[in-house]
Design an enzyme around this catalytic site. Sequence first.
Site, PDB file in Angstrom:
ATOM      1  N   ASP A 225       1.129  -1.236   0.073  1.00 18.40           N
ATOM      2  CA  ASP A 225      -0.214   0.189   0.361  1.00 18.40           C
ATOM      3  C   ASP A 225       0.927   1.338  -0.090  1.00 18.40           C
ATOM      4  O   ASP A 225       2.256   1.336  -0.326  1.00 18.40           O
ATOM      5  CB  ASP A 225      -0.929  -0.271   1.108  1.00 18.40           C
ATOM      6  CG  ASP A 225      -2.218   0.658   0.569  1.00 18.40           C
ATOM      7  OD1 ASP A 225      -1.974   2.387   0.026  1.00 18.40           O
ATOM      8  OD2 ASP A 225      -3.336   0.297   0.689  1.00 18.40           O
ATOM      9  N   HIS A 248       1.512   1.604  -2.998  1.00 16.11           N
ATOM     10  CA  HIS A 248       0.517   2.964  -4.072  1.00 16.11           C
ATOM     11  C   HIS A 248       1.082   3.915  -3.629  1.00 16.11           C
ATOM     12  O   HIS A 248       0.461   4.780  -3.790  1.00 16.11           O
ATOM     13  CB  HIS A 248      -0.315   2.839  -2.864  1.00 16.11           C
ATOM     14  CG  HIS A 248      -1.043   1.535  -3.303  1.00 16.11           C
ATOM     15  ND1 HIS A 248      -2.695   1.063  -2.565  1.00 16.11           N
ATOM     16  CD2 HIS A 248      -0.754   0.546  -3.859  1.00 16.11           C
ATOM     17  CE1 HIS A 248      -2.626  -0.484  -2.902  1.00 16.11           C
ATOM     18  NE2 HIS A 248      -1.912  -0.749  -3.704  1.00 16.11           N
TER      19      HIS A 248
END
Length: 343
Positions: A225, A248
């Site tokens: 993430d 991310h």
Amino acid sequence: MLPFRATAVLSVYFLASFAAATPSPLDARASGTCTLTSSGSDDAPAFLKAVADSSCSTVAIPAGTTLSIQSKLNMTGTLDKHINVQGTVKFNPDIDYWTDNSFSFDFQDQAAFWLLGGKNIVLDGGGTLDGSGQAWYDEFAKHSSTVRPILFTIFQATNVTVQNIRMINGPEWINFVNEGQDITFRNISISAVSTSKNAAKNTDGWDIFRSDNVVIADSNIDNGDDCVSFKPNATNILVSNLSCNGSHGISVGSLGQYAGEYDIVQNVLATNIRMSNAQNGARIKAWAGKGVGAGLVKNITFDGFVESNVDNPVVIDQCYMTSADDCAKYPSNTYIQDVWFNK
Ligand SMILES: *[C@@H]1O[C@H](CO)[C@@H](O)[C@H](O)[C@H]1NC(C)=O
Ligand SMILES: *[C@@H]1O[C@H](CO)[C@@H](O)[C@H](O)[C@H]1NC(C)=O
Ligand SMILES: *[C@@H]1O[C@H](CO)[C@@H](O)[C@H](O)[C@H]1NC(C)=O
Ligand SMILES: *[C@@H]1O[C@H](CO)[C@@H](O)[C@H](O)[C@H]1NC(C)=O
Ligand SMILES: *[C@@H]1O[C@H](CO)[C@@H](O)[C@H](O)[C@H]1NC(C)=O
Ligand SMILES: *[C@@H]1O[C@H](CO)[C@@H](O)[C@H](O)[C@H]1NC(C)=O
Ligand SMILES: *[C@@H]1O[C@H](CO)[C@@H](O)[C@H](O)[C@H]1NC(C)=O
């Protein structure tokens, strides 16, 4: 409106013989270094006791020692402490225990294994924090309501340095800096990777919340993430020399999620970032829709990003988690200004 501009510690080891016939898990002497050994059961009480003992200026976990942590670690209010992790601090994956007993935060329904707070703290030593995440990734795939604890949380702290540490297998976020001031992370190596078909989800490298003057430098992150995320009221932040893999991106937000709250992210420099195999590079995300909150993103610089195999090198999303219709009807109340992208 989106204005764009191109653009020694001295470790004292005591040689005195043991006073007690049975080896104690905590070898604490008058002052200086207190060395922890593994007890074969829950090592959390001995770890807590040593850190709370003002005569232990250094608490050492030697190389080759693994502390098994089977109950939560509340180390708030710690003063003038060197926690020297040369070995491993490993959190037992007893999902039922942690589900009932981890520390909880209202913000994004987070939970934590360990709170470290107080003043003048160094955590270092070349060792490892191990969150035993695989059991959690697999459990989360079966039950998405499972609340997975954050590996390491700095809570209500001033002047903390964390350096030369590996952080592996975090069940969820790896580092949470919550109400911190003057916090530095250096030479941290993060790996949160699943070995099953169930991904290591939400394994943000760092989340910074209600904190000021935070540095994250010289680190390698392999996760699933955000590499680093600036949450509400992260101000005066320097992020430099990171290699982020599989993430991310470096993200501002998400902001404006909660009605009645005002979220500020201001004075951020992210520089010299190598971003590989990622969903995003540099990102700003703010909620829209009926009844969301408000905020301000101001003076953010993304500098020297080298991106390879990144789906969205730059993202500014003011309709985060909001349908196009709702976003058009109730646009975001989070204002974004003075954002710089430098080569
Ligand atoms: C942690 O311990 C301190 C002092 O012992 C206590 O005041 C505080 O409420 C505890 N925090 C949590 C979140 O349990
Ligand atoms: C911050 O903590 C370190 C290590 O504990 C200490 O040496 C230093 O003096 C502290 N800095 C301030 C400004 O208190
Ligand atoms: C960085 O941390 C690792 C442990 O994770 C250690 O082995 C290495 O020596 C550290 N590097 C520096 C420059 O201190
Ligand atoms: C960047 O960080 C790496 C560790 O990930 C370190 O080896 C290197 O020396 C750092 N570079 C600079 C310029 O500080
Ligand atoms: C980076 O991530 C890719 C998958 O996205 C993986 O195959 C590779 O081993 C990772 N590299 C490092 C250095 O962690
Ligand atoms: C952020 O800081 C502002 C100004 O101090 C404050 O009004 C606001 O409530 C804070 N928001 C959060 C989420 O803490
Ligand atoms: C903008 O943020 C940087 C830190 O990234 C800071 O050095 C600079 O002083 C800030 N500029 C203003 C006008 O506050």
